[in-house]
Design a protein around this motif. Structure first.
Motif, mmCIF file in Angstrom:
data_model
loop_
_atom_site.group_PDB
_atom_site.id
_atom_site.type_symbol
_atom_site.label_atom_id
_atom_site.label_comp_id
_atom_site.label_asym_id
_atom_site.label_seq_id
_atom_site.Cartn_x
_atom_site.Cartn_y
_atom_site.Cartn_z
ATOM 1 N N LYS A 1 -10.319 -4.855 -6.119
ATOM 2 C CA LYS A 1 -9.812 -6.055 -5.466
ATOM 3 C C LYS A 1 -8.327 -6.254 -5.775
ATOM 4 C CE LYS A 1 -13.919 -8.988 -4.963
ATOM 5 N NZ LYS A 1 -13.626 -9.449 -3.595
ATOM 6 N N LEU A 2 -7.939 -6.034 -7.022
ATOM 7 C CA LEU A 2 -6.552 -6.227 -7.412
ATOM 8 C C LEU A 2 -5.628 -5.304 -6.623
ATOM 9 C CD1 LEU A 2 -6.952 -6.635 -11.263
ATOM 10 C CD2 LEU A 2 -5.813 -8.270 -9.750
ATOM 11 N N ARG A 3 -6.054 -4.091 -6.364
ATOM 12 C CA ARG A 3 -5.210 -3.129 -5.648
ATOM 13 C C ARG A 3 -5.173 -3.378 -4.134
ATOM 14 N NH1 ARG A 3 -6.317 1.785 -9.771
ATOM 15 N NH2 ARG A 3 -4.390 1.447 -10.932
ATOM 16 N N SER A 4 -5.984 -4.330 -3.688
ATOM 17 C CA SER A 4 -5.932 -4.695 -2.267
ATOM 18 C C SER A 4 -4.971 -5.838 -1.994
ATOM 19 C CB SER A 4 -7.349 -5.085 -1.791
ATOM 20 O OG SER A 4 -7.762 -6.305 -2.390
ATOM 21 N N TYR A 5 -4.437 -6.471 -3.068
ATOM 22 C CA TYR A 5 -3.500 -7.597 -2.886
ATOM 23 C C TYR A 5 -2.106 -7.075 -2.561
ATOM 24 C CZ TYR A 5 -7.217 -10.353 -5.079
ATOM 25 O OH TYR A 5 -8.410 -10.952 -5.382
ATOM 26 N N ASP B 1 -7.913 -13.325 -11.519
ATOM 27 C CA ASP B 1 -7.235 -12.070 -11.153
ATOM 28 C C ASP B 1 -6.332 -12.289 -9.948
ATOM 29 O OD1 ASP B 1 -8.418 -10.619 -13.181
ATOM 30 O OD2 ASP B 1 -9.951 -9.707 -11.906
ATOM 31 N N SER B 2 -6.868 -12.978 -8.942
ATOM 32 C CA SER B 2 -6.099 -13.231 -7.720
ATOM 33 C C SER B 2 -4.874 -14.087 -8.008
ATOM 34 C CB SER B 2 -6.999 -13.923 -6.686
ATOM 35 O OG SER B 2 -6.267 -14.268 -5.535
ATOM 36 N N GLY C 1 -0.810 -13.131 -7.686
ATOM 37 C CA GLY C 1 0.178 -13.938 -6.978
ATOM 38 C C GLY C 1 1.354 -14.309 -7.858
ATOM 39 N N ALA C 2 1.091 -14.543 -9.141
ATOM 40 C CA ALA C 2 2.142 -14.963 -10.068
ATOM 41 C C ALA C 2 3.112 -13.840 -10.400
ATOM 42 C CB ALA C 2 1.530 -15.520 -11.349
ATOM 43 N N ILE C 3 2.611 -12.603 -10.446
ATOM 44 C CA ILE C 3 3.475 -11.477 -10.838
ATOM 45 C C ILE C 3 3.911 -10.639 -9.642
ATOM 46 C CG2 ILE C 3 2.475 -11.368 -13.156
ATOM 47 C CD1 ILE C 3 0.854 -8.939 -12.253
ATOM 48 N N GLY C 4 3.502 -11.035 -8.448
ATOM 49 C CA GLY C 4 3.965 -10.343 -7.248
ATOM 50 C C GLY C 4 3.146 -9.146 -6.835
ATOM 51 N N GLY C 5 1.912 -9.040 -7.303
ATOM 52 C CA GLY C 5 1.036 -7.931 -6.916
ATOM 53 C C GLY C 5 -0.046 -7.700 -7.946
ATOM 54 N N GLY C 6 -1.107 -7.019 -7.512
ATOM 55 C CA GLY C 6 -2.240 -6.825 -8.406
ATOM 56 C C GLY C 6 -2.236 -5.532 -9.195
ATOM 57 N N ASP C 7 -1.326 -4.605 -8.858
ATOM 58 C CA ASP C 7 -1.373 -3.283 -9.497
ATOM 59 C C ASP C 7 -1.137 -3.313 -11.009
ATOM 60 O OD1 ASP C 7 -1.625 -0.326 -9.081
ATOM 61 O OD2 ASP C 7 0.403 -0.361 -9.923
#
Length: 270
Positions: A266-270, A203-204, A208-214
């Motif tokens: 966690k994804l929304r905290s990136y 997930d992390s 990083g690859a798409i520029g955000g976790g949202d």
């Protein structure tokens, strides 16, 4: 991953030493133990990959459809950004929106359900694809197969040790079966914990690859809100999928995936 590999090797080494000692040592015995273990895990890896693809009826994803051509372009770009070869892309009717990856760097396969392509927006789908590519880049599927292979080897060896350490009667046979299954279960708990951790890592890496976790967080929300009673995915393939259902405390402990709500948080905290 070095720590994980060392611990898994530790499980294997302890059992190998037991078997080695029982046969009186010798380089031939040691070579047979090693060769047999490698063959066992290798066959398990090949059969597991074939079985997962066959179980969902996966077929090569054509590029003549505009929507599917877009998927191919996304995977090409993400693969280039993540430093891996573009994996083979396949599509399947799974009954539910989902996706999974099998294989390793240079020989990876990403399977996407047609239901997932219809459900998700472009950026959400890219988040899912990046997650699966991260699994391939990080060799997670290989590590899990090795882990489960070692669990099986340790369980079988435990049965063998108990059986031949006793009087070889019917009581020893039942005891060896029980001990072997308990030992394999305990090692498998460790392997499942690794699997849950690697989902967070994928997930992390995807974020990083798409520029955000949202985008991936939204994709997981949509997938989890779908009726999964229509799923056509068997248990083995389900363990590989991006979404795995969890309900009771026991199922969470035995799950290959962490709770979806925690992943989204966690994804929304990136």
């Amino acid at each position: 991953m070095a720590v994980v590999g060392s611990i898994l090797f530790g499980f294997y080494a302890v059992v190998a030493l037991f078997v080695y000692a029982m046969f009186g040592g010798g380089t031939t015995v040691l070579a047979l133990i090693f060769a047999g273990s490698v063959l066992f895990v290798g066959v398990q890896y090949k059969i597991g990959k074939w079985a997962a693809l066959r179980s969902v009826g996966a077929e090569d994803m054509p590029e003549d459809d505009p929507r599917l051509r877009e998927v191919h372009r996304s995977v090409e770009r993400l693969s280039d950004d993540m430093g891996i070869e573009k994996p083979r892309l396949m599509i399947a009717q799974m009954g539910v929106p989902n996706a999974f990856a099998v294989g390793r760097k240079g020989a990876g396969v990403v399977v996407v359900s047609s239901e997932l392509i219809r459900l998700l927006d472009h950026d959400e789908l890219e988040g899912v694809l990046a997650h699966e590519l991260a699994h391939i880049r990080n060799r997670d599927v290989v590590m899990m197969v090795v882990g489960q292979g070692i669990a099986s080897i340790v369980g079988l060896a435990a049965q063998f040790i108990v059986l031949f350490a006793g009087d070889n009667d019917i009581a020893d046979l039942f005891l060896s079966f029980i001990v072997g299954n308990i030992v394999q279960f305990l090692v498998s708990l460790f392997v499942l914990a690794i699997s849950r951790y690697r989902e967070y890592v994928a997930d992390s890496d995807a974020a990083g690859a798409i520029g955000g976790g949202d985008p991936l967080a939204r994709a997981l929300e949509k997938i989890s809100n779908t009726d999964h009673s229509r799923s056509q995915i068997d248990e083995n393939a389900s363990a590989l999928c991006i979404f795995g259902e969890e309900r009771s405390l026991l199922s969470k402990i035995l799950s290959t995936h962490p709770p979806t709500e925690k992943r989204i948080e966690k994804l929304r905290s990136y």
